[in-house]
Design an enzyme around this catalytic site. Structure first.
Site, mmCIF file in Angstrom:
data_model
loop_
_atom_site.group_PDB
_atom_site.id
_atom_site.type_symbol
_atom_site.label_atom_id
_atom_site.label_comp_id
_atom_site.label_asym_id
_atom_site.label_seq_id
_atom_site.Cartn_x
_atom_site.Cartn_y
_atom_site.Cartn_z
ATOM 1 N N HIS A 58 0.846 -1.193 0.000
ATOM 2 C CA HIS A 58 0.000 0.000 0.000
ATOM 3 C C HIS A 58 0.881 1.243 0.000
ATOM 4 O O HIS A 58 2.053 1.192 0.401
ATOM 5 C CB HIS A 58 -0.901 0.016 1.230
ATOM 6 C CG HIS A 58 -1.984 -1.010 1.200
ATOM 7 N ND1 HIS A 58 -3.079 -0.950 2.022
ATOM 8 C CD2 HIS A 58 -2.150 -2.128 0.445
ATOM 9 C CE1 HIS A 58 -3.872 -1.968 1.782
ATOM 10 N NE2 HIS A 58 -3.327 -2.710 0.830
ATOM 11 N N GLU A 60 0.871 3.830 1.919
ATOM 12 C CA GLU A 60 1.348 4.194 3.253
ATOM 13 C C GLU A 60 2.551 3.357 3.669
ATOM 14 O O GLU A 60 3.522 3.885 4.221
ATOM 15 C CB GLU A 60 0.231 3.998 4.297
ATOM 16 C CG GLU A 60 -1.012 4.803 4.037
ATOM 17 C CD GLU A 60 -2.083 4.081 3.235
ATOM 18 O OE1 GLU A 60 -3.273 4.343 3.478
ATOM 19 O OE2 GLU A 60 -1.726 3.265 2.349
ATOM 20 N N CYS A 88 -6.404 1.861 5.682
ATOM 21 C CA CYS A 88 -7.023 0.621 6.135
ATOM 22 C C CYS A 88 -6.433 0.222 7.490
ATOM 23 O O CYS A 88 -5.497 0.857 7.996
ATOM 24 C CB CYS A 88 -6.784 -0.492 5.111
ATOM 25 S SG CYS A 88 -5.063 -1.061 5.035
ATOM 26 N N CYS A 91 -2.615 -0.433 7.534
ATOM 27 C CA CYS A 91 -1.813 0.787 7.471
ATOM 28 C C CYS A 91 -1.915 1.599 8.755
ATOM 29 O O CYS A 91 -0.919 2.172 9.199
ATOM 30 C CB CYS A 91 -2.216 1.608 6.253
ATOM 31 S SG CYS A 91 -1.773 0.771 4.701
#
Length: 156
Positions: A58, A60, A88, A91
């Site tokens: 992701h 992040e 999410c 993260c």
């Protein structure tokens, strides 16, 4: 929010949007992130789990990994993460573990968001609290994601 703070948040969020554009161009869900300390960009990242076959890839996580390398420390105290979409649960956990001081995100994520949408970050019983600023360039951040999924549906 003070005008100077708003201008800084918008400036860094535009960099995160540029990262989201990189993800979109790679055929990934367009989410981008930028890690900042003071007024310096430390690292950035964009979504790329499809291309890497890595569910943790992701935006992040990429920015946090780059920041940890740049600072030679897995603790990112005093940093601010700008991300185009509400993070999410995975993260959010990484942000807490890294001790990021502030999270600034653009658009809420009603299906997966673990800051305020699906879960409430403030209700998590952790020993680290991070400041949260939401809605920075929200329409621009939402628009890039909505357009991506619309294009995908149209292509079948």
């Amino acid at each position: 929010m003070e005008p100077d703070a708003r201008a800084a948040h918008e400036s860094f969020m535009r960099l995160a949007l540029a990262e989201a554009t990189r993800a979109r161009e790679a055929g990934e869900v367009p989410v981008g992130a930028v890690l900042v300390r003071g007024s310096e960009v430390i690292a950035s990242g964009f979504n790329h789990p499809i291309g890497t076959n890595d569910p943790t890839a992701h935006a992040e996580i990429g920015a946090l990994r780059g920041g940890a390398r740049a600072l030679d420390n897995y603790r990112l105290v005093g940093t601010c993460l700008y991300v185009t979409l509400e993070p999410c649960l995975m993260c959010v956990g990484a942000l807490v573990n890294a001790r990021v001081s502030t999270l600034v995100y653009g658009a809420p994520e009603p299906k997966w968001g673990a800051v305020r949408s699906v879960l409430d970050l403030g209700s998590l019983a952790t020993n680290h609290r991070l400041e949260v600023v939401s809605g920075v360039l929200e329409e621009e951040c939402r628009r890039i994601v909505v357009a991506f999924f619309k294009e995908r549906r149209e292509r079948g």
